[in-house]
Design a protein around this motif. Sequence first.
Motif, mmCIF file in Angstrom:
data_model
loop_
_atom_site.group_PDB
_atom_site.id
_atom_site.type_symbol
_atom_site.label_atom_id
_atom_site.label_comp_id
_atom_site.label_asym_id
_atom_site.label_seq_id
_atom_site.Cartn_x
_atom_site.Cartn_y
_atom_site.Cartn_z
ATOM 1 N N GLU A 36 14.170 14.786 -28.711
ATOM 2 C CA GLU A 36 14.298 13.205 -28.538
ATOM 3 C C GLU A 36 13.391 12.416 -29.250
ATOM 4 N N GLU A 37 11.898 13.145 -28.912
ATOM 5 C CA GLU A 37 10.738 12.323 -29.376
ATOM 6 C C GLU A 37 10.828 12.586 -30.781
ATOM 7 N N ARG A 38 11.243 13.701 -31.645
ATOM 8 C CA ARG A 38 11.196 13.537 -32.993
ATOM 9 C C ARG A 38 12.509 13.016 -33.543
ATOM 10 N N TYR A 39 13.606 12.846 -32.792
ATOM 11 C CA TYR A 39 14.464 12.138 -33.353
ATOM 12 C C TYR A 39 14.269 10.542 -33.471
ATOM 13 N N THR A 40 13.479 10.111 -32.385
ATOM 14 C CA THR A 40 13.297 8.662 -32.607
ATOM 15 C C THR A 40 11.980 8.515 -33.649
ATOM 16 N N THR A 41 11.076 9.565 -33.558
ATOM 17 C CA THR A 41 9.847 9.218 -34.264
ATOM 18 C C THR A 41 9.932 9.219 -35.874
#
Length: 371
Positions: A37-42
Amino acid sequence: MKIPQHWQEFIDKFHQQFDSEIVYDIVRVFQNEEEIEERYTTYEFTDYLPNYIPIADDSGGQVAVISTNEKDTTVYLTSYGTLIESDFKILDRNLVHWMSRKFSFGSEEYDDNQSLENQQNIYHLEEDKISLKMSQFPELITFFKNTYKIKNLCLPENYPKLEAIFGFQDGYAYNSVTNTFLYGESEGDFKESWLVIATNYFADPFFIDFDEVQQNFPVYFAYHGAGKWSPIQISNSILAFQEKLKTIYQHRFNKEELIKIVANEIVSPNEFWEEVHESILNLPERTEEKQAQKYEETDWQEAELYITNIGPNKMKIVSLLKENFNLSGTEALQMSKQERILLRKGYLKWIEKDVQQLENLGATVEVVHLS
């Protein structure tokens, strides 16, 4: 953001083989939903690739992605700088097979597209066949709509989603690496009429037999990796099994009550329920609050995990050593004779799973904190 079930099945197998953040010195596999999720958002996947999620990257800006569609198990290659679906290259036909190829990020396109197409055709055909068959039996639909994941007790931890149930048969009725079916009619074969409905941490399957609909689908269990399938009936019906799992789940932090519940299942010799009973007896006394606090305080502490006594399940420990260290059977057997075996070094967050697995097998372990 939707995480497909086949990713969870892959990451469970990944954790059994790797305990580091970087594998093969270059590939970073995202090991939980928070990292994804962190990379999906970033990298703004919502805007550019809303129907895909990142699952690994390398040091050069390349990223491996998979579809959120359960029926598409393909691993695709793109880069954080483009994120355009039309520019995708195919890395592999599924995550487990990609792992077997050491997470290759090769610049060339995966050259087995015909095999990939054949596999996808098989998946679609078999998913449709199973879906049609299951639609005739409401009790099966009921079971999958209310599942209970019970950790550390040899009981079901993994369940298929209804739309991807054939993929869950991989390794039992089907081999996705060779695109072949594994069932047969000889003694010890996996039968074509069997359906895996859940697996535990050790990948041991729980299954039913479509030929036993008149008996309300008794539930069977078998040990994975034994060389042949030897079914053990563990419940008279699938719905009775569901109710038993519900009761166990509701009392999962009450050791005394769990002992009583499972003891009622051992009315006659039953290897499976006896193993569950033994696992409960070996459980530490932990309340839900204490367990949550323990994880929060020690997750990122480095430690070494040693086996100091392999316990009564010698061959299962030998099998675990063989897989963990890529040894021959003879080499693993020799290692099992050591007084103190260093199994793993890493964060306690990852070592905890190994501790529970070993304790469930009756082994004695020692965790040495390094910081």
